[in-house]
Design an enzyme around this catalytic site. Structure first.
Site, PDB file in Angstrom:
ATOM      1  N   GLU A 187      14.906 -30.109 -14.944  1.00 53.51           N
ATOM      2  CA  GLU A 187      14.670 -29.263 -13.777  1.00 53.51           C
ATOM      3  C   GLU A 187      15.146 -27.852 -14.091  1.00 53.51           C
ATOM      4  O   GLU A 187      15.955 -27.633 -14.982  1.00 53.51           O
ATOM      5  CB  GLU A 187      15.451 -29.781 -12.574  1.00 53.51           C
ATOM      6  N   CYS A 198      27.096 -34.366  -8.616  1.00 51.27           N
ATOM      7  CA  CYS A 198      26.702 -35.269  -9.708  1.00 51.27           C
ATOM      8  C   CYS A 198      27.343 -34.817 -11.014  1.00 51.27           C
ATOM      9  O   CYS A 198      27.503 -35.609 -11.932  1.00 51.27           O
ATOM     10  CB  CYS A 198      25.195 -35.293  -9.835  1.00 51.27           C
ATOM     11  N   ASN A 226      23.932 -34.066  -1.035  1.00 47.75           N
ATOM     12  CA  ASN A 226      25.108 -33.279  -1.442  1.00 47.75           C
ATOM     13  C   ASN A 226      24.819 -31.793  -1.676  1.00 47.75           C
ATOM     14  O   ASN A 226      25.743 -30.994  -1.633  1.00 47.75           O
ATOM     15  CB  ASN A 226      25.788 -33.909  -2.658  1.00 47.75           C
ATOM     16  N   GLU A 249      16.701 -37.317 -11.318  1.00 53.62           N
ATOM     17  CA  GLU A 249      18.049 -36.804 -11.600  1.00 53.62           C
ATOM     18  C   GLU A 249      19.019 -37.675 -10.827  1.00 53.62           C
ATOM     19  O   GLU A 249      18.938 -37.761  -9.599  1.00 53.62           O
ATOM     20  CB  GLU A 249      18.178 -35.341 -11.154  1.00 53.62           C
TER      21      GLU A 249
HETATM   22  P1  NAD Z   1      20.294 -42.009  -2.572  1.00 49.21           P
HETATM   23  O1  NAD Z   1      19.679 -42.576  -3.800  1.00 49.21           O
HETATM   24  O2  NAD Z   1      20.876 -42.948  -1.589  1.00 49.21           O
HETATM   25  O3  NAD Z   1      19.210 -41.175  -1.759  1.00 49.21           O
HETATM   26  C1  NAD Z   1      18.525 -40.095  -2.338  1.00 49.21           C
HETATM   27  C2  NAD Z   1      17.217 -39.898  -1.607  1.00 49.21           C
HETATM   28  O4  NAD Z   1      16.366 -41.028  -1.851  1.00 49.21           O
HETATM   29  C3  NAD Z   1      17.375 -39.812  -0.090  1.00 49.21           C
HETATM   30  O5  NAD Z   1      16.475 -38.844   0.416  1.00 49.21           O
HETATM   31  C4  NAD Z   1      16.979 -41.198   0.360  1.00 49.21           C
HETATM   32  O6  NAD Z   1      16.511 -41.256   1.682  1.00 49.21           O
HETATM   33  C5  NAD Z   1      15.876 -41.519  -0.625  1.00 49.21           C
HETATM   34  N1  NAD Z   1      15.563 -42.951  -0.760  1.00 49.21           N
HETATM   35  C6  NAD Z   1      16.381 -44.011  -0.515  1.00 49.21           C
HETATM   36  N2  NAD Z   1      15.714 -45.176  -0.744  1.00 49.21           N
HETATM   37  C7  NAD Z   1      14.468 -44.848  -1.153  1.00 49.21           C
HETATM   38  C8  NAD Z   1      13.329 -45.607  -1.560  1.00 49.21           C
HETATM   39  N3  NAD Z   1      13.331 -46.937  -1.589  1.00 49.21           N
HETATM   40  N4  NAD Z   1      12.218 -44.944  -1.936  1.00 49.21           N
HETATM   41  C9  NAD Z   1      12.199 -43.584  -1.950  1.00 49.21           C
HETATM   42  N5  NAD Z   1      13.243 -42.819  -1.555  1.00 49.21           N
HETATM   43  C10 NAD Z   1      14.371 -43.436  -1.171  1.00 49.21           C
HETATM   44  O7  NAD Z   1      21.366 -40.918  -3.046  1.00 49.21           O
HETATM   45  P2  NAD Z   1      22.350 -40.053  -2.143  1.00 49.21           P
HETATM   46  O8  NAD Z   1      23.437 -40.951  -1.654  1.00 49.21           O
HETATM   47  O9  NAD Z   1      21.589 -39.246  -1.138  1.00 49.21           O
HETATM   48  O10 NAD Z   1      22.932 -39.019  -3.199  1.00 49.21           O
HETATM   49  C11 NAD Z   1      24.012 -39.305  -4.014  1.00 49.21           C
HETATM   50  C12 NAD Z   1      23.538 -39.551  -5.432  1.00 49.21           C
HETATM   51  O11 NAD Z   1      22.772 -38.453  -5.887  1.00 49.21           O
HETATM   52  C13 NAD Z   1      24.674 -39.677  -6.430  1.00 49.21           C
HETATM   53  O12 NAD Z   1      24.448 -40.767  -7.292  1.00 49.21           O
HETATM   54  C14 NAD Z   1      24.610 -38.376  -7.210  1.00 49.21           C
HETATM   55  O13 NAD Z   1      25.130 -38.436  -8.500  1.00 49.21           O
HETATM   56  C15 NAD Z   1      23.160 -38.094  -7.198  1.00 49.21           C
HETATM   57  N6  NAD Z   1      22.897 -36.684  -7.468  1.00 49.21           N
HETATM   58  C16 NAD Z   1      22.377 -36.342  -8.673  1.00 49.21           C
HETATM   59  C17 NAD Z   1      22.114 -35.020  -8.985  1.00 49.21           C
HETATM   60  C18 NAD Z   1      21.514 -34.643 -10.304  1.00 49.21           C
HETATM   61  O14 NAD Z   1      20.890 -33.608 -10.363  1.00 49.21           O
HETATM   62  N7  NAD Z   1      21.673 -35.441 -11.352  1.00 49.21           N
HETATM   63  C19 NAD Z   1      22.391 -34.028  -8.044  1.00 49.21           C
HETATM   64  C20 NAD Z   1      22.930 -34.402  -6.828  1.00 49.21           C
HETATM   65  C21 NAD Z   1      23.164 -35.744  -6.541  1.00 49.21           C
END
Ligand code: NAD
Length: 479
Positions: A459, A282, A150, A248
């Site tokens: 962060e 998020c 995102n 995060e």
């Molecule tokens: P996601 O958890 O599907 O993926 C995030 C990352 O993790 C991707 O690069 C993905 O390829 C990787 N990943 C997936 N499976 C993995 C595994 N088994 N081991 C290691 N890495 C793995 O999340 P998303 O759909 O890309 O993003 C949306 C989420 O991110 C939402 O829940 C949102 O709230 C959160 N988000 C949080 C913040 C924050 O700072 N708190 C900021 C932006 C987004």
């Protein structure tokens, strides 16, 4: 389309296992490019190169690190329009938002260029005569950075910049949906003169590349931003290997509107917080907690402005809300719209939109008459959908705010100094906003949450040092 886009390992562009298509969610006919999907072996090579390069990078000293980060910032600023255009094409946020995010990435590199020079410690007298004590910060070593789709420029930037500033080397894995922006950043870092192995990019699936990063013995710390289930799996695997983690994750961010709020301010804050960037933040305001006296006027005006938002392709000049990022995310959002009805809400908007280009368009949605125990008020949707919950008074609002598994950001719209002050102290979240949207933060101060939203050190800003460095205590006796 200049193809294919390869991984950067030890200063060289290398192919992965196969190439993966990157398509535009505003127009599925637009193939942005083909991107290498790496293997576990690529991660091993990148982690090995990073481990070999890291001591030299730290030894090069703070000036060299500051200069590199400064050059990266300058290049990002110079290329901002190109980067933002690719970002908008692959993620779907509208171009002005993509440009602001790209400029933010440059500001972050510039900030940490300064921090490289300010890496500091403490000198203390010992309780033993003749002994001196120094407490210093040292790099962790090799850090693995795993990022979501995102914020394809800002989130990699706010992890890469402190990692490099404090003398670590890096393996970055961006989300599969947005390799293009990360690849442009990697090229800039490489061309700005980053020594081979100090920064490595391995694109590909989380289940292969991300997992291998968590397992790689050379990687001493993982900074992850993404969903709660992935974060939990990473935390488990990292704990087994005694790795430092920074997670995060999600949010279900409450925005309180009290009777004494300035109505235009409250509506503007909620419109922005809930729907801008297609609600894919998020920190998005997904629970609007509204006091009875202002409720009907607030809902009427927010509905009017929400329905007037122009949903369209990310690069169209008159679009205000871009597409949802993927077909899966759109299906998830639409199922929450159905769920809201099934749980008894009145739903305004939320339908899928067919526009001249084939994309994942959805009208923003309000779920009226929601209760905080409904799933639509408890689960993160991560789309342009907000539940409106009516409350009697400030005290009830505060209970609802804190009744959540998440604790990232919370906001209040009020003209009462007393309520604002009380809210800032009582909201159990990492960030609190008064008369501002829950989303939208500065880059030089800590970012993060409580409860299910975050784990580990904050962060951004100077607090980033907590994760990207380790503390050493040295004792010396002069004799
Ligand atoms: P996601 O958890 O599907 O993926 C995030 C990352 O993790 C991707 O690069 C993905 O390829 C990787 N990943 C997936 N499976 C993995 C595994 N088994 N081991 C290691 N890495 C793995 O999340 P998303 O759909 O890309 O993003 C949306 C989420 O991110 C939402 O829940 C949102 O709230 C959160 N988000 C949080 C913040 C924050 O700072 N708190 C900021 C932006 C987004």
């Amino acid at each position: 389309m200049s193809d294919p886009h390869l991984n950067l390992i030890n200063g060289a562009w290398v192919p992965g296992d196969h190439l993966s298509e990157n398509r535009n969610p505003s127009d599925l006919a637009d193939l942005i490019g083909l991107y290498a999907a790496g293997t576990a072996g690529d991660v091993t090579a990148a982690a090995g190169a990073a481990a070999a390069a890291q001591p030299g990078w730290f030894a090069a000293g703070p000036q060299a690190r500051a200069d590199l980060l400064d050059r990266i910032a300058t290049r990002i600023e110079a290329d901002a329009t190109d980067i933002a255009t690719k970002l908008a094409r692959e993620e779907g946020k509208i171009l002005p938002e993509a440009l602001a995010e790209t400029r933010r990435a440059a500001q972050i590199f510039r900030f940490f260029a300064g921090e490289a020079l300010r890496m500091s410690g403490e000198a203390l007298a010992s309780v033993r005569p003749g002994v001196d004590i120094e407490v210093t910060r040292e790099p962790v070593g090799v850090v693995g950075l795993i990022t979501p789709w995102n914020f394809p420029a800002a989130i990699p930037a706010w992890k890469i910049a402190p990692a490099l500033a404090y003398g670590n080397s890096v393996v970055l894995k961006p989300a599969e949906l947005v390799p293009g922006t990360a690849h442009m950043l990697a090229r800039i870092i490489h061309e700005a003169g980053c020594p081979a192995g100090v920064f490595n990019l391995v694109m590909g699936p989380g289940s292969v590349v991300g997992r291998a990063m968590v397992e790689a013995p050379q990687i001493g710390a993982i900074s992850f931003t993404g969903s709660v289930p992935t974060g939990r799996a990473i935390a488990r695997a990292a704990a087994e290997r005694m790795k430092k983690v920074q997670l995060e994750m999600g949010g279900k961010n409450p925005m309180v509107v009290l009777d004494d709020a300035d109505l235009p301010t409250a509506v503007a804050a909620c419109l922005n917080g809930a729907f801008f960037s297609t609600g894919q933040r998020c920190t998005a305001s997904s629970r609007l907690i509204v006091q009875s006296g202002i409720h009907d006027a607030f809902v009427a005006e927010l509905t009017r402005q929400m329905m007037a938002l122009r949903v369209g392709p990310a690069l169209a000049p008159d679009s205000q809300i871009g597409p949802v990022v993927s077909v899966q995310q759109l299906a998830g959002n639409l199922s929450y719209v159905d769920l809201a009805r099934a749980e008894g809400c009145e739903v305004v908007g939320g339908e899928r939109l067919d526009l001249p280009t084939e994309g994942h368009f959805q009208r923003p949605a309000l779920f009226l008459n929601a209760r905080n125990d409904m799933r639509v008020a408890r689960e993160e949707i991560f789309g342009p959908c907000a539940a409106v919950i009516r409350v009697a008074d400030f005290d009830e609002a505060l209970v609802v705010v804190n009744d959540s598994d998440f604790g990232l950001s919370a906001g209040i719209c009020t003209t009462s100094l007393r309520h604002a002050r009380e809210f800032r102290r009582q909201a159990r979240t990492g960030m609190v906003m008064v008369n501002l949207p829950t989303a939208g933060v500065d880059y030089h101060v800590p970012f993060g949450g409580t409860k299910g939203s975050s784990l580990g050190p904050r962060e951004q800003g100077r607090h980033a040092a907590e994760f990207y460095t380790t503390v050493k205590t040295s004792y010396s006796f002069a004799g």
